[in-house]
Design an enzyme around this catalytic site. Structure first.
Site, PDB file in Angstrom:
ATOM      1  N   GLU A  12      11.068  23.252 -94.042  1.00  0.00           N
ATOM      2  CA  GLU A  12      11.557  24.224 -93.056  1.00  0.00           C
ATOM      3  C   GLU A  12      10.625  25.432 -92.925  1.00  0.00           C
ATOM      4  O   GLU A  12      11.058  26.581 -92.919  1.00  0.00           O
ATOM      5  CB  GLU A  12      12.974  24.704 -93.425  1.00  0.00           C
ATOM      6  CG  GLU A  12      13.990  23.595 -93.554  1.00  0.00           C
ATOM      7  CD  GLU A  12      14.178  22.800 -92.253  1.00  0.00           C
ATOM      8  OE1 GLU A  12      14.113  23.409 -91.172  1.00  0.00           O
ATOM      9  OE2 GLU A  12      14.384  21.566 -92.341  1.00  0.00           O
ATOM     10  N   GLY A  14       7.955  25.282 -90.490  1.00  0.00           N
ATOM     11  CA  GLY A  14       7.300  25.216 -89.192  1.00  0.00           C
ATOM     12  C   GLY A  14       6.252  24.131 -89.069  1.00  0.00           C
ATOM     13  O   GLY A  14       5.436  24.166 -88.141  1.00  0.00           O
ATOM     14  N   VAL A  17       6.307  22.240 -85.643  1.00  0.00           N
ATOM     15  CA  VAL A  17       5.862  23.083 -84.534  1.00  0.00           C
ATOM     16  C   VAL A  17       4.352  23.302 -84.602  1.00  0.00           C
ATOM     17  O   VAL A  17       3.661  23.302 -83.578  1.00  0.00           O
ATOM     18  CB  VAL A  17       6.627  24.420 -84.515  1.00  0.00           C
ATOM     19  CG1 VAL A  17       6.105  25.322 -83.402  1.00  0.00           C
ATOM     20  CG2 VAL A  17       8.120  24.166 -84.306  1.00  0.00           C
ATOM     21  N   LYS A  37       4.634  10.047 -87.851  1.00  0.00           N
ATOM     22  CA  LYS A  37       5.599  10.526 -88.842  1.00  0.00           C
ATOM     23  C   LYS A  37       5.938   9.345 -89.747  1.00  0.00           C
ATOM     24  O   LYS A  37       6.685   8.446 -89.365  1.00  0.00           O
ATOM     25  CB  LYS A  37       6.863  11.051 -88.155  1.00  0.00           C
ATOM     26  CG  LYS A  37       7.892  11.634 -89.114  1.00  0.00           C
ATOM     27  CD  LYS A  37       7.456  12.968 -89.675  1.00  0.00           C
ATOM     28  CE  LYS A  37       8.532  13.589 -90.559  1.00  0.00           C
ATOM     29  NZ  LYS A  37       8.153  14.931 -91.051  1.00  0.00           N
ATOM     30  N   THR A  41      13.541  11.692 -92.425  1.00  0.00           N
ATOM     31  CA  THR A  41      14.793  11.687 -93.175  1.00  0.00           C
ATOM     32  C   THR A  41      15.792  12.640 -92.538  1.00  0.00           C
ATOM     33  O   THR A  41      15.431  13.567 -91.822  1.00  0.00           O
ATOM     34  CB  THR A  41      14.566  12.094 -94.643  1.00  0.00           C
ATOM     35  OG1 THR A  41      14.109  13.452 -94.693  1.00  0.00           O
ATOM     36  CG2 THR A  41      13.534  11.193 -95.311  1.00  0.00           C
ATOM     37  N   SER A 171       5.324  30.194 -89.208  1.00  0.00           N
ATOM     38  CA  SER A 171       6.313  31.001 -88.482  1.00  0.00           C
ATOM     39  C   SER A 171       6.012  32.474 -88.719  1.00  0.00           C
ATOM     40  O   SER A 171       6.532  33.091 -89.661  1.00  0.00           O
ATOM     41  CB  SER A 171       7.727  30.651 -88.957  1.00  0.00           C
ATOM     42  OG  SER A 171       8.700  31.370 -88.235  1.00  0.00           O
TER      43      SER A 171
END
Length: 245
Positions: A12, A14, A17, A37, A41, A171
């Site tokens: 988590e 980024g 993105v 990918k 999951t 991020s």
């Protein structure tokens, strides 16, 4: 670089993105791009995964997902709990090589960090990177704690004779705190690798057309962008901190 592995210093942060931004910048530069990918999951069949999100944001990109497991766990654990065959490094490398034969750039986005296990033998994304002889782009957090996590990731790469391409902040906050501002200068030293971009927080929520138009602004020329690490660092310079480079 026909193939680049994209890993993170954690979850988590980024990574998807950033992968989309790299893909968008490459497409804008006239390159054919695919994103792979290996193990998705935490999603049920039919739900859009990370590869689909990259395609949504980046546009004319080929998206491939090798396997999907419903529970949000490490791929090896998620595969075992689902009673499914895990994804192995050889399969990842074979899929990436096939995509590379038809595209100018293949981005292989891992799950979580570099040493998350993919199968019962303890194989990781690093093993796939070694088979592909591919450089690894590290996506890191902006703030407190990122220096240690980034240094450990890059140390693990070098211990396996893998090449860290550089670091991208996944991020970058609209109002960066003191730690984030200092980290702009400290991250390249901690990693022993260049800072190659900073994707603004919330970029994934942009309209895809705006995302594609702006992606190059967030990435250095090594990633087909126009972002200037020294200039960006100087903008947030902290008095008394080491100068950016």
């Amino acid at each position: 670089m026909p193939t680049v592995i994209v890993t993170g210093t954690g979850t988590e942060i980024g990574k998807t993105v950033v992968t989309a931004a790299v893909a968008a910048a490459a497409v804008a530069g006239g390159r054919g791009v695919a994103v792979l990918k290996p193990g998705q999951t935490g999603l049920a069949p039919g739900e859009p995964g990370d590869a689909a999100e990259v395609v949504r944001l980046a546009g004319e990109v080929t998206g491939v997902e090798l396997a999907r497991f419903p529970e949000p766990l490490a791929p090896a654990t998620a595969a075992a709990r689902a009673g499914a065959e895990p994804v192995r490094p050889g399969e990842i490398a074979e899929a990436a090589e096939k995509l590379a034969a038809e595209h100018d750039l293949v981005l292989v986005e891992g799950s979580g960090g570099l040493l998350v296990r993919f199968d019962e033998t303890g194989a990781t994304l690093a093993d796939a990177a070694r088979l592909l002889a591919a450089p690894v782009l590290v996506v890191a957090q902006a703030g407190l704690g990122t220096l240690n996590a980034t240094a450990l990731t890059v140390e693990a790469l070098r211990a396996r004779s893998l090449t860290p391409l550089g670091v991208v902040i996944g991020s970058w906050p609209a109002a960066p705190d003191l730690a984030a501002r200092c980290n702009l200068a400290d991250l390249p030293e901690a990693a022993g690798a260049p800072l190659l971009g900073a994707v603004p927080a919330g970029a994934g929520a942009l309209d895809p057309a705006e995302f594609r138009a702006r992606a190059a602004e967030w990435l250095a020329p090594e990633l087909n962008g126009t972002w200037d690490a020294a200039g960006f660092t100087d903008t947030f310079q902290v008095p008394g901190a080491r100068p950016g480079r």
